[in-house]
Scaffold this motif. Sequence first.
Motif, short mmCIF file in Angstrom:
data_model
loop_
_atom_site.label_atom_id
_atom_site.label_comp_id
_atom_site.label_asym_id
_atom_site.label_seq_id
_atom_site.Cartn_x
_atom_site.Cartn_y
_atom_site.Cartn_z
N ALA A 1 -10.61 -0.23 6.33
CA ALA A 1 -11.50 -1.25 6.89
C ALA A 1 -12.24 -0.77 8.13
N GLY A 2 -11.68 0.15 8.89
CA GLY A 2 -12.31 0.60 10.12
C GLY A 2 -13.26 1.78 9.94
N PHE A 3 -13.63 2.09 8.69
CA PHE A 3 -14.50 3.24 8.42
C PHE A 3 -15.83 2.77 7.83
N GLU A 4 -16.89 3.52 8.13
CA GLU A 4 -18.20 3.31 7.50
C GLU A 4 -18.75 4.65 7.05
N LEU A 5 -19.34 4.68 5.86
CA LEU A 5 -19.96 5.90 5.37
C LEU A 5 -21.22 6.22 6.15
N VAL A 6 -21.45 7.49 6.44
CA VAL A 6 -22.70 7.94 7.07
C VAL A 6 -23.73 8.10 5.96
N ASN A 7 -24.83 7.36 6.06
CA ASN A 7 -25.89 7.39 5.05
C ASN A 7 -27.11 8.07 5.64
N GLU B 1 -2.62 8.60 -3.59
CA GLU B 1 -1.61 7.65 -3.14
C GLU B 1 -2.22 6.58 -2.23
N GLY B 2 -1.57 5.44 -2.14
CA GLY B 2 -1.93 4.46 -1.14
C GLY B 2 -1.30 4.83 0.19
N GLU B 3 -2.01 4.60 1.28
CA GLU B 3 -1.49 5.02 2.58
C GLU B 3 -2.07 4.16 3.69
N TRP B 4 -1.60 4.40 4.89
CA TRP B 4 -2.10 3.73 6.09
C TRP B 4 -2.97 4.71 6.88
N MET B 5 -3.96 4.16 7.55
CA MET B 5 -4.76 4.96 8.49
C MET B 5 -4.70 4.30 9.86
N ASN B 6 -4.18 5.04 10.83
CA ASN B 6 -4.10 4.54 12.20
C ASN B 6 -5.32 4.97 12.99
N VAL B 7 -5.95 4.02 13.64
CA VAL B 7 -7.12 4.29 14.48
C VAL B 7 -6.83 3.82 15.88
N GLY C 1 -13.58 1.03 14.36
CA GLY C 1 -12.72 0.06 15.04
C GLY C 1 -11.28 0.53 15.11
N GLU C 2 -10.56 0.00 16.09
CA GLU C 2 -9.15 0.36 16.27
C GLU C 2 -8.26 -0.52 15.41
N GLY C 3 -7.10 0.02 15.06
CA GLY C 3 -6.14 -0.77 14.30
C GLY C 3 -5.38 0.09 13.31
N LYS C 4 -4.53 -0.55 12.54
CA LYS C 4 -3.79 0.09 11.46
C LYS C 4 -4.30 -0.51 10.16
N PHE C 5 -4.93 0.32 9.33
CA PHE C 5 -5.66 -0.18 8.17
C PHE C 5 -5.07 0.34 6.86
N HIS C 6 -5.10 -0.53 5.85
CA HIS C 6 -4.80 -0.08 4.49
C HIS C 6 -5.82 0.97 4.08
N ILE D 1 0.81 -1.21 0.00
CA ILE D 1 0.00 0.00 0.00
C ILE D 1 0.85 1.26 0.00
N GLU D 2 1.97 1.25 0.71
CA GLU D 2 2.81 2.45 0.80
C GLU D 2 3.60 2.72 -0.48
N LYS D 3 3.61 1.77 -1.42
CA LYS D 3 4.34 1.95 -2.67
C LYS D 3 3.45 2.39 -3.83
N ILE D 4 2.16 2.60 -3.56
CA ILE D 4 1.25 3.06 -4.60
C ILE D 4 1.33 4.59 -4.67
N ALA D 5 1.94 5.09 -5.71
CA ALA D 5 2.13 6.54 -5.86
C ALA D 5 0.91 7.16 -6.54
N PRO D 6 0.64 8.45 -6.29
CA PRO D 6 -0.45 9.12 -7.00
C PRO D 6 -0.15 9.22 -8.49
#
Length: 207
Positions: free
Chosen positions: A101-107, A200-206, A176-181, A41-46
């Motif tokens: 993975a730890g995110f949900e859209l508000v509908n 870019e590809g990145e990490w999201m820390n929760v 949810g908590e964790g480190k997600f793609h 994920i960290e090697k995916i450039a914009p």
Amino acid sequence: KEIKQSLGNFDRGGSGTPIVFSKDGKGRLYYDIALKYFLPIEKIAPRSEGFVIERKYYHLDDRKLEHPLKEAKAGETLHGHLTIVVPEQRSAVAVENFLPAGFELVNFEFDNSQKSLEDSPMTPENPEECMDCYGEYYSGGSKWTFKELRVDQLFLFADRLNKGVYEYDYFVQVTGEGKFHHPPAIISEMYFPENFARTEGEWMNVQ
């Protein structure tokens, strides 16, 4: 019959890997070959090939969108913001904005959604530029014709996008908590896929 092979089984030294097809009996043999590969994920450039797309997340009290986030806290709600630049008119344009993975859209179509968010951080400075639905401001003179909130992504589609800058706002609930793609957000012209862009590809820390 579908045959899958790991990329590790292919010769990447330059001499190539032979692929042999055979059949028994008379008749024609039809085949199709597709190659897919996945980068860390960290090697995916914009990339910007006919579009430009930018994606940021902000705290709800960051009304001027000055402090984009790389981490969040479980249980909070974030303001997501897409900025898209279209250099010339494009047709059949799709946006796939993938979520960690730890995110949900508000509908807001659900009765249990936070209705107060509809009026909170996203009031345009020029109301005449506001579309007929919340959270969408533009300078290009056309709009998204289809929107869908999926489990893993926000999907947008436009029959036509005129030249201009488009902004789309949305909310996500951090569940949810964790480190997600955090896969890239991608925009492309359906019938001319060489016209595309991605973040870019990145990490999201929760926490």
